[in-house]
Design a protein around this motif. Sequence first.
Motif, PDB file in Angstrom:
ATOM      1  N   TYR A  46       0.937  -1.240   0.115  1.00  0.00           N
ATOM      2  CA  TYR A  46      -0.176  -0.134  -0.044  1.00  0.00           C
ATOM      3  C   TYR A  46       0.847   1.485  -0.227  1.00  0.00           C
ATOM      4  N   ALA A  47       2.145   1.278   0.814  1.00  0.00           N
ATOM      5  CA  ALA A  47       2.910   2.344   0.877  1.00  0.00           C
ATOM      6  C   ALA A  47       3.479   2.546  -0.568  1.00  0.00           C
ATOM      7  N   ARG A  48       3.880   1.642  -1.244  1.00  0.00           N
ATOM      8  CA  ARG A  48       4.473   1.671  -2.487  1.00  0.00           C
ATOM      9  C   ARG A  48       3.337   2.357  -3.599  1.00  0.00           C
ATOM     10  N   THR A  49       2.022   2.140  -3.346  1.00  0.00           N
ATOM     11  CA  THR A  49       1.081   2.532  -4.377  1.00  0.00           C
ATOM     12  C   THR A  49       0.831   3.899  -4.141  1.00  0.00           C
ATOM     13  N   VAL A  50       1.063   4.438  -2.837  1.00  0.00           N
ATOM     14  CA  VAL A  50       0.874   5.749  -2.299  1.00  0.00           C
ATOM     15  C   VAL A  50       1.973   6.383  -2.956  1.00  0.00           C
ATOM     16  N   GLU A  51       3.202   5.974  -2.713  1.00  0.00           N
ATOM     17  CA  GLU A  51       4.453   6.717  -3.322  1.00  0.00           C
ATOM     18  C   GLU A  51       4.150   6.799  -4.878  1.00  0.00           C
ATOM     19  N   LEU A  52       4.063   5.791  -5.512  1.00  0.00           N
ATOM     20  CA  LEU A  52       3.742   5.990  -7.042  1.00  0.00           C
ATOM     21  C   LEU A  52       2.526   7.245  -7.437  1.00  0.00           C
ATOM     22  N   GLY A  53       1.637   7.319  -6.718  1.00  0.00           N
ATOM     23  CA  GLY A  53       0.825   8.399  -6.971  1.00  0.00           C
ATOM     24  C   GLY A  53       1.367   9.650  -6.478  1.00  0.00           C
ATOM     25  N   LEU A  54       2.075   9.750  -5.798  1.00  0.00           N
ATOM     26  CA  LEU A  54       2.741  11.045  -5.221  1.00  0.00           C
ATOM     27  C   LEU A  54       3.941  11.543  -6.148  1.00  0.00           C
ATOM     28  N   SER A  55       4.684  10.378  -6.839  1.00  0.00           N
ATOM     29  CA  SER A  55       5.593  10.410  -7.745  1.00  0.00           C
ATOM     30  C   SER A  55       4.996  11.054  -9.055  1.00  0.00           C
ATOM     31  N   VAL A  56       3.719  10.748  -9.309  1.00  0.00           N
ATOM     32  CA  VAL A  56       3.156  11.276 -10.643  1.00  0.00           C
ATOM     33  C   VAL A  56       2.792  12.725 -10.378  1.00  0.00           C
ATOM     34  N   CYS A  57       2.137  13.006  -9.321  1.00  0.00           N
ATOM     35  CA  CYS A  57       1.937  14.425  -8.923  1.00  0.00           C
ATOM     36  C   CYS A  57       3.151  15.343  -8.820  1.00  0.00           C
ATOM     37  N   PHE A  58       4.264  14.900  -8.239  1.00  0.00           N
ATOM     38  CA  PHE A  58       5.530  15.791  -7.984  1.00  0.00           C
ATOM     39  C   PHE A  58       6.086  15.924  -9.447  1.00  0.00           C
ATOM     40  N   ARG A  59       6.067  15.242 -10.277  1.00  0.00           N
ATOM     41  CA  ARG A  59       6.469  15.487 -11.770  1.00  0.00           C
ATOM     42  C   ARG A  59       6.101  16.661 -12.244  1.00  0.00           C
ATOM     43  N   GLY A  60       4.679  16.915 -12.081  1.00  0.00           N
ATOM     44  CA  GLY A  60       4.003  18.067 -12.495  1.00  0.00           C
ATOM     45  C   GLY A  60       4.022  19.450 -11.666  1.00  0.00           C
ATOM     46  N   ILE A  61       4.644  19.417 -10.554  1.00  0.00           N
ATOM     47  CA  ILE A  61       4.373  20.376  -9.776  1.00  0.00           C
ATOM     48  C   ILE A  61       5.694  21.225  -9.853  1.00  0.00           C
ATOM     49  N   GLY A  62       5.630  22.611  -9.770  1.00  0.00           N
ATOM     50  CA  GLY A  62       6.415  23.517  -9.855  1.00  0.00           C
ATOM     51  C   GLY A  62       6.548  24.326  -8.540  1.00  0.00           C
ATOM     52  N   HIS A  63       5.581  24.236  -7.606  1.00  0.00           N
ATOM     53  CA  HIS A  63       5.395  24.984  -6.383  1.00  0.00           C
ATOM     54  C   HIS A  63       5.070  24.055  -5.369  1.00  0.00           C
ATOM     55  N   ALA A  64       5.800  22.832  -5.247  1.00  0.00           N
ATOM     56  CA  ALA A  64       5.414  21.954  -4.164  1.00  0.00           C
ATOM     57  C   ALA A  64       5.644  22.372  -2.934  1.00  0.00           C
ATOM     58  N   ASP A  65       6.621  23.354  -2.600  1.00  0.00           N
ATOM     59  CA  ASP A  65       6.661  24.077  -1.371  1.00  0.00           C
ATOM     60  C   ASP A  65       5.263  24.587  -0.771  1.00  0.00           C
ATOM     61  N   ALA A  66       4.463  25.114  -1.540  1.00  0.00           N
ATOM     62  CA  ALA A  66       3.506  25.667  -1.105  1.00  0.00           C
ATOM     63  C   ALA A  66       2.188  24.647  -0.674  1.00  0.00           C
ATOM     64  N   LEU A  67       2.520  23.296  -1.107  1.00  0.00           N
ATOM     65  CA  LEU A  67       1.540  22.390  -0.666  1.00  0.00           C
ATOM     66  C   LEU A  67       2.174  21.659   0.410  1.00  0.00           C
ATOM     67  N   THR A  68       3.479  21.257   0.493  1.00  0.00           N
ATOM     68  CA  THR A  68       3.973  20.183   1.120  1.00  0.00           C
ATOM     69  C   THR A  68       4.837  21.061   2.118  1.00  0.00           C
ATOM     70  N   GLY A  69       5.166  22.114   1.910  1.00  0.00           N
ATOM     71  CA  GLY A  69       5.876  23.110   2.961  1.00  0.00           C
ATOM     72  C   GLY A  69       7.430  22.646   3.138  1.00  0.00           C
ATOM     73  N   ASP A  70       8.190  24.126   3.194  1.00  0.00           N
ATOM     74  CA  ASP A  70       9.643  23.832   3.368  1.00  0.00           C
ATOM     75  C   ASP A  70       9.686  24.851   4.618  1.00  0.00           C
ATOM     76  N   ALA A  71       9.750  24.501   5.899  1.00  0.00           N
ATOM     77  CA  ALA A  71       9.547  25.488   6.934  1.00  0.00           C
ATOM     78  C   ALA A  71      10.832  25.810   7.584  1.00  0.00           C
ATOM     79  N   THR A  72      12.101  25.521   6.788  1.00  0.00           N
ATOM     80  CA  THR A  72      13.401  25.363   7.455  1.00  0.00           C
ATOM     81  C   THR A  72      13.569  27.134   7.484  1.00  0.00           C
ATOM     82  N   GLY A  73      13.899  27.369   9.006  1.00  0.00           N
ATOM     83  CA  GLY A  73      14.401  28.757   9.360  1.00  0.00           C
ATOM     84  C   GLY A  73      12.890  29.590   9.606  1.00  0.00           C
ATOM     85  N   ALA A  74      11.812  29.047   9.302  1.00  0.00           N
ATOM     86  CA  ALA A  74      10.495  30.028   9.482  1.00  0.00           C
ATOM     87  C   ALA A  74      10.402  30.205  10.913  1.00  0.00           C
TER      88      ALA A  74
END
Length: 315
Positions: A46-74
């Motif tokens: 099941y984890a592998r299936t979820v990761e495959l779905g995420l891999s498809v989403c991440f390929r077309g994302i140019g603004h992943a930080d807005a969704l997944t967060g990059d809170a370093t230094g915030a």
Amino acid sequence: MSDTTASLRHKLKSAGDLQSVVRTMKSLAASSIVQYEQSVSALGDYARTVELGLSVCFRGIGHADALTGDATGAEAGVSGAVVFGSDQGLVGQFNDLVADHAVKTLAGLTEPSRDRSGRQLRVWAVGERVQARLVDAGLPVVECFKVPNSVAGITPLVGEILVAIEADEGLRSALPILHLVYNRPHSAAVYTPVAQRLLPLDESWRLSLAERPWPTNNQPEVIGDDSGVDTGTLRALIREHLFVSLFRASAESLASENASRLAAMQRADKNIEDLLETLNGTFHRLRQSGIDEELFDVIAGFEALAGSRRSKQRR
């Protein structure tokens, strides 16, 4: 007061009964370890299936930080941690080790409710015993969950944790940081405490997923908005990734708890074996000593009676 055969029999019976209980607990712990390890293994597909779905989403994302967060230094937002412990005893330093690791993971507190970057701090504890240790260490535990006693209880627990996290206004309103702290089974040392950062998603992990090849020649597509990404699908997959991570952490923590209990029962069984050997040795020596005394009394009586008869015959 010296032991008697009756008292030694009572001690032997009590030790034997205790050994039966210990061996039953050993069997239960061993079988529990197997079922939790099997649940983690079954979760892999099941984890592998979820990761495959995420891999498809991440390929077309140019603004992943807005969704997944990059809170370093915030400096705004919330830091959270879910700490898995136990509700039952006979686990040695299980709760102490994971609580100490949680304190180290969230080290550098400027005040009890904030971490070193000034973020507000939230801690969710799984298990009353680890909750007490976290509170003693000064961490703000906002809620405590009961530890499940079977694989069937893990899914409801994870659902409760996700609901509690999603209901937290701080985690909803800003880029959150979320850690998991739990004990993971380890062959050399039974288990070892580990910390895993769930949010924000690791950048290198996201890139590796985006570059992962699709297992078939039929390439999937995500129907999205003008930016080419369906944020609803991505958020749903991220939630499933959180579910998988929490489920795995809970199952591995429970396997570690039972491994610790199994090790404790093995030590107890060995100590009882040694005690039984000592008691049996003492019992047999005392019994033999009693038999010898009775024989000596019989011989002494016989000799006294024989001597009396010889004296009468001489007269």
